[in-house]
Design a protein around this motif. Structure first.
Motif, PDB file in Angstrom:
ATOM      1  N   ARG A  81       0.825  -1.197   0.000  1.00  0.00           N
ATOM      2  CA  ARG A  81       0.000   0.000   0.000  1.00  0.00           C
ATOM      3  C   ARG A  81       0.867   1.258   0.000  1.00  0.00           C
ATOM      4  NH1 ARG A  81      -3.875  -0.477   4.719  1.00  0.00           N
ATOM      5  NH2 ARG A  81      -4.275  -2.543   3.923  1.00  0.00           N
ATOM      6  N   CYS A  82       1.789   1.340   0.977  1.00  0.00           N
ATOM      7  CA  CYS A  82       2.589   2.563   1.122  1.00  0.00           C
ATOM      8  C   CYS A  82       4.032   2.388   0.658  1.00  0.00           C
ATOM      9  CB  CYS A  82       2.568   3.047   2.571  1.00  0.00           C
ATOM     10  SG  CYS A  82       3.484   1.991   3.722  1.00  0.00           S
ATOM     11  N   MET A  83       4.412   1.159   0.303  1.00  0.00           N
ATOM     12  CA  MET A  83       5.759   0.810  -0.159  1.00  0.00           C
ATOM     13  C   MET A  83       6.827   0.969   0.921  1.00  0.00           C
ATOM     14  SD  MET A  83       4.788  -0.317  -2.955  1.00  0.00           S
ATOM     15  CE  MET A  83       6.283  -0.843  -3.737  1.00  0.00           C
ATOM     16  N   GLY A  84       6.415   1.118   2.174  1.00  0.00           N
ATOM     17  CA  GLY A  84       7.348   1.167   3.293  1.00  0.00           C
ATOM     18  C   GLY A  84       7.608  -0.252   3.800  1.00  0.00           C
ATOM     19  N   THR A  85       8.412  -0.346   4.828  1.00  0.00           N
ATOM     20  CA  THR A  85       8.726  -1.647   5.415  1.00  0.00           C
ATOM     21  C   THR A  85       7.667  -2.024   6.437  1.00  0.00           C
ATOM     22  OG1 THR A  85      11.076  -1.253   5.086  1.00  0.00           O
ATOM     23  CG2 THR A  85      10.480  -2.962   6.658  1.00  0.00           C
ATOM     24  N   ASP A 144      -1.539  -2.904   8.836  1.00  0.00           N
ATOM     25  CA  ASP A 144      -2.953  -2.779   9.176  1.00  0.00           C
ATOM     26  C   ASP A 144      -3.384  -1.340   8.924  1.00  0.00           C
ATOM     27  OD1 ASP A 144      -3.227  -5.435   9.886  1.00  0.00           O
ATOM     28  OD2 ASP A 144      -2.704  -5.052  11.983  1.00  0.00           O
ATOM     29  N   GLU A 145      -2.526  -0.419   9.351  1.00  0.00           N
ATOM     30  CA  GLU A 145      -2.709   1.000   9.081  1.00  0.00           C
ATOM     31  C   GLU A 145      -1.347   1.563   8.726  1.00  0.00           C
ATOM     32  OE1 GLU A 145      -4.575   4.256  11.625  1.00  0.00           O
ATOM     33  OE2 GLU A 145      -5.867   2.504  11.983  1.00  0.00           O
ATOM     34  N   CYS A 146      -1.192   2.069   7.529  1.00  0.00           N
ATOM     35  CA  CYS A 146       0.103   2.590   7.082  1.00  0.00           C
ATOM     36  C   CYS A 146       0.517   3.785   7.937  1.00  0.00           C
ATOM     37  CB  CYS A 146       0.049   2.976   5.609  1.00  0.00           C
ATOM     38  SG  CYS A 146      -0.147   1.555   4.519  1.00  0.00           S
ATOM     39  N   PRO A 147       1.808   3.878   8.311  1.00  0.00           N
ATOM     40  CA  PRO A 147       2.277   4.989   9.133  1.00  0.00           C
ATOM     41  C   PRO A 147       2.183   6.330   8.411  1.00  0.00           C
ATOM     42  CG  PRO A 147       4.101   3.555   8.496  1.00  0.00           C
ATOM     43  CD  PRO A 147       2.856   2.921   8.006  1.00  0.00           C
ATOM     44  N   VAL A 148       2.289   6.306   7.094  1.00  0.00           N
ATOM     45  CA  VAL A 148       2.109   7.518   6.287  1.00  0.00           C
ATOM     46  C   VAL A 148       1.085   7.193   5.214  1.00  0.00           C
ATOM     47  CG1 VAL A 148       4.406   8.491   6.661  1.00  0.00           C
ATOM     48  CG2 VAL A 148       4.050   6.895   4.801  1.00  0.00           C
ATOM     49  N   ALA A 149       0.334   8.204   4.815  1.00  0.00           N
ATOM     50  CA  ALA A 149      -0.690   7.980   3.786  1.00  0.00           C
ATOM     51  C   ALA A 149      -0.005   7.575   2.486  1.00  0.00           C
ATOM     52  CB  ALA A 149      -1.510   9.240   3.580  1.00  0.00           C
TER      53      ALA A 149
END
Length: 184
Positions: A81-85, A144-149
């Motif tokens: 979703r956010c491409m983060g880790t 579950d909920e991305c830290p950044v949009a």
């Protein structure tokens, strides 16, 4: 010889007769295929696992060898979703029954609830552990909920382009109004 090396070359019948569980911690980076799936893998990331084997009465004269494998770890994957880790917990809790040949495994596979493995003189336990952890990976890892949009660059670029095109195009009615003024 270290325990990890022993787990690479294990005689399962002797391991079952011994009856002593193998309790290990293995570096995640030592599981090459699993490490390739990880993003930003820490050098001290580990897998805590345990293997125990037992002999159970079988259908033949010889007892069947059963293996119970459990493992827990957390693998850093790319959030889709956010491409983060996203730190993704993985767990394995699996029973296996050993059979003599691949043909027997294929014949009995549909009828048995447990997974079947072919008995080999030197069984590679870590390869089976890595296979199970790879199968436990989620198809689409996500927070579950991305830290950044999540940034939808493609969509936002398309909207900006559309908005820009609308501003650049003159209003056809405004052109008609100008023509009417010139005529009148």
């Amino acid at each position: 010889m270290s325990k990890s090396l022993q787990a690479r070359r294990l005689n399962m019948r002797a391991f079952a007769r011994e009856g002593v569980p193998l309790i290990e911690t293995t570096l995640l980076q030592n599981m090459e295929r699993l490490a390739q799936e990880a993003q930003a893998l820490e050098p001290d990331s580990t897998i805590n696992w345990q293997a125990s084997a037992e002999l159970r009465p079988g259908s033949g004269a010889e007892e069947d060898v059963w293996l119970h494998l459990t493992a827990k770890t957390s693998v850093p994957l790319t959030c889709q979703r956010c491409m983060g880790t996203v730190s993704t917990p993985l767990e394995v809790d699996q029973w296996y029954r050993f059979v003599a040949t691949e043909d027997i495994a294929m014949a009995e596979d549909d009828e048995s609830e447990e997974d079947l493995l072919v008995m080999e003189p030197q069984f590679d336990l870590l390869a089976v552990l890595e296979d199970e952890l790879l199968m436990a990976l989620p198809l689409v890892p996500m927070h579950d909920e991305c830290p950044v949009a999540p940034v939808m660059q493609v969509g936002e670029d398309a909207l900006a382009k559309e908005a820009g095109e609308k501003e650049e195009k003159p209003n056809p009615f405004a052109l008609l109004a100008q023509l009417k003024k010139k005529d009148g």
